[in-house]
Design an enzyme around this catalytic site. Structure first.
Site, PDB file in Angstrom:
ATOM      1  N   HIS A   1       5.697  32.621 -89.267  1.00  0.00           N
ATOM      2  CA  HIS A   1       4.562  33.020 -88.442  1.00  0.00           C
ATOM      3  C   HIS A   1       3.273  33.042 -89.265  1.00  0.00           C
ATOM      4  CE1 HIS A   1       6.941  34.869 -84.873  1.00  0.00           C
ATOM      5  NE2 HIS A   1       6.584  33.619 -84.660  1.00  0.00           N
TER       6      HIS A   1
ATOM      7  N   HIS B   1      13.209  32.486 -88.769  1.00  0.00           N
ATOM      8  CA  HIS B   1      13.674  33.462 -87.780  1.00  0.00           C
ATOM      9  C   HIS B   1      15.023  33.097 -87.180  1.00  0.00           C
ATOM     10  CE1 HIS B   1       9.165  33.785 -87.593  1.00  0.00           C
ATOM     11  NE2 HIS B   1       9.504  35.024 -87.861  1.00  0.00           N
TER      12      HIS B   1
ATOM     13  N   CYS C   1      16.493  33.035 -92.553  1.00  0.00           N
ATOM     14  CA  CYS C   1      16.513  34.126 -93.531  1.00  0.00           C
ATOM     15  C   CYS C   1      17.927  34.710 -93.602  1.00  0.00           C
ATOM     16  CB  CYS C   1      15.524  35.204 -93.096  1.00  0.00           C
ATOM     17  SG  CYS C   1      15.692  36.754 -94.005  1.00  0.00           S
TER      18      CYS C   1
ATOM     19  N   HIS D   1      10.550  38.191 -79.214  1.00  0.00           N
ATOM     20  CA  HIS D   1      10.445  37.586 -80.545  1.00  0.00           C
ATOM     21  C   HIS D   1      11.564  36.564 -80.744  1.00  0.00           C
ATOM     22  CE1 HIS D   1      10.234  37.185 -84.913  1.00  0.00           C
ATOM     23  NE2 HIS D   1       9.043  37.762 -84.856  1.00  0.00           N
TER      24      HIS D   1
ATOM     25  N   GLU E   1      13.234  35.681 -83.307  1.00  0.00           N
ATOM     26  CA  GLU E   1      14.360  36.176 -84.112  1.00  0.00           C
ATOM     27  C   GLU E   1      15.352  36.926 -83.237  1.00  0.00           C
ATOM     28  OE1 GLU E   1      15.275  39.779 -87.174  1.00  0.00           O
ATOM     29  OE2 GLU E   1      13.409  38.687 -87.561  1.00  0.00           O
TER      30      GLU E   1
ATOM     31  N   THR F   1      15.027  42.337 -88.181  1.00  0.00           N
ATOM     32  CA  THR F   1      14.863  42.581 -89.621  1.00  0.00           C
ATOM     33  C   THR F   1      13.564  43.286 -89.986  1.00  0.00           C
ATOM     34  OG1 THR F   1      13.929  40.363 -89.926  1.00  0.00           O
ATOM     35  CG2 THR F   1      16.305  40.611 -90.265  1.00  0.00           C
TER      36      THR F   1
ATOM     37  N   SER G   1       2.798  37.574 -86.268  1.00  0.00           N
ATOM     38  CA  SER G   1       3.799  38.006 -87.247  1.00  0.00           C
ATOM     39  C   SER G   1       4.192  39.456 -86.994  1.00  0.00           C
ATOM     40  CB  SER G   1       3.245  37.855 -88.669  1.00  0.00           C
ATOM     41  OG  SER G   1       4.032  38.564 -89.603  1.00  0.00           O
TER      42      SER G   1
ATOM     43  N   SER H   1       4.854  36.732 -94.380  1.00  0.00           N
ATOM     44  CA  SER H   1       4.641  35.307 -94.125  1.00  0.00           C
ATOM     45  C   SER H   1       3.218  34.862 -94.475  1.00  0.00           C
ATOM     46  CB  SER H   1       4.937  34.993 -92.652  1.00  0.00           C
ATOM     47  OG  SER H   1       4.227  35.857 -91.794  1.00  0.00           O
TER      48      SER H   1
END
Length: 282
Positions: free
Chosen positions: A40, A72, A94, A122, A124, A160, A216, A260
């Site tokens: 991001h 993500h 990640c 999001h 992720e 996370t 982000s 990021s």
């Protein structure tokens, strides 16, 4: 005017790894894409595009080439589609995100209803949720968790970038929702350390500048925890957004940056604030 830069500002391990994978792939040429923005950071995404690596929303239009899985992570069906199409896959997910995905998959397969603590919109979280084979709920807070239905066995994981405090609130609410509850530590250590450092720094300065993409999650959270302590907190993406008026009457300014945020952007912001400080002293 004194300037203090947080020790942990900028790229975390997962982001550094993802960008390294992406830029190395870009340097080799060929048809290379990322599945969503690699991180991001609009500036990093733009640099990759200039090198010929563009971000795709999905792999539907790809018949060949290399697809890089963003930091993500990706939804399980997207990965399956990439495998089916025999695309070259570079997985830059990640490791902390990967761990959350695996926990959700294992919990679901073991008969647990899954609760994911995070932002439902999001990427992720959307990716993590896709690994559930049974019931899965996404809650952003303890207040939302209170509204969850009664369940038998409950498994809890977190996005996370969540705070431990928010995770605890959700877990407390879930304790009365089922007969058994399992909680997994999926919060990135770097996230927790950065948030604590931001809180400490915010208490020592007259103004805080938080650098990072507006999209982000971890940067937005840094700005939030900082603003709770120092109301004069400003979230920016780049140096050009700095306003000299922010620093009127300021003796000490603190700077931190999301996981990021590239070093070159942090350096540009530092240079610009130093220039503003010199003008103030004339």
């Amino acid at each position: 005017m004194k300037i203090i830069l947080a020790k942990q500002a900028g790229f975390c391990f997962g982001v550094k790894r993802a960008t390294q994978i992406a830029f190395e792939a870009a340097g080799k040429g060929g048809k290379t894409f990322t599945l969503g923005p690699i991180i991001h950071s609009p500036q990093v995404v733009q640099k990759l595009e200039e090198m010929g690596v563009k971000a795709l929303e999905n792999v539907a239009g790809m018949d060949e080439g290399t697809i890089i899985i963003r930091s993500h992570g990706a939804a399980s069906d997207e990965l399956e589609e990439a495998v089916r199409k025999q695309l070259d896959i570079l997985d830059a997910t990640c490791p902390f995100v990967k761990k959350a995905q695996e926990h959700v998959k294992n919990l679901s397969n073991s008969g647990y209803d899954v609760v994911v603590v995070g932002d439902a919109d999001h990427p992720e979280v959307q990716g993590i949720v896709s690994y559930a084979t049974g019931k899965v709920y996404v809650v952003a807070s303890g207040e939302e968790a209170v509204k969850l239905p009664k369940m038998g066995k409950i498994g809890v994981v977190a996005q996370t970038t969540q705070s431990f405090e928010n995770l605890r609130h959700v877990v407390d609410a879930c304790l009365v929702k089922g007969g058994e509850i399992r909680v997994f530590h999926t919060i990135c250590d770097a996230t927790a350390v950065r948030q604590e450092e931001a809180k400490k720094l915010a208490s020592q300065v007259d103004c805080m500048v938080v650098i990072g993409g507006y999209n982000s999650a971890n940067t937005k959270r840094l700005a939030e925890v900082s603003a709770e302590i120092q109301p004069r907190t400003h979230h920016i993406e780049m140096a050009q957004q700095l306003d000299p008026a922010w620093f009127e009457g300021v003796k000490i300014v603190g700077i931190t940056a999301g996981a990021s945020t590239p070093k070159w952007i942090i350096d540009e912001v530092l240079e610009q604030i130093e220039s503003i400080a010199k003008d103030k002293n004339r």
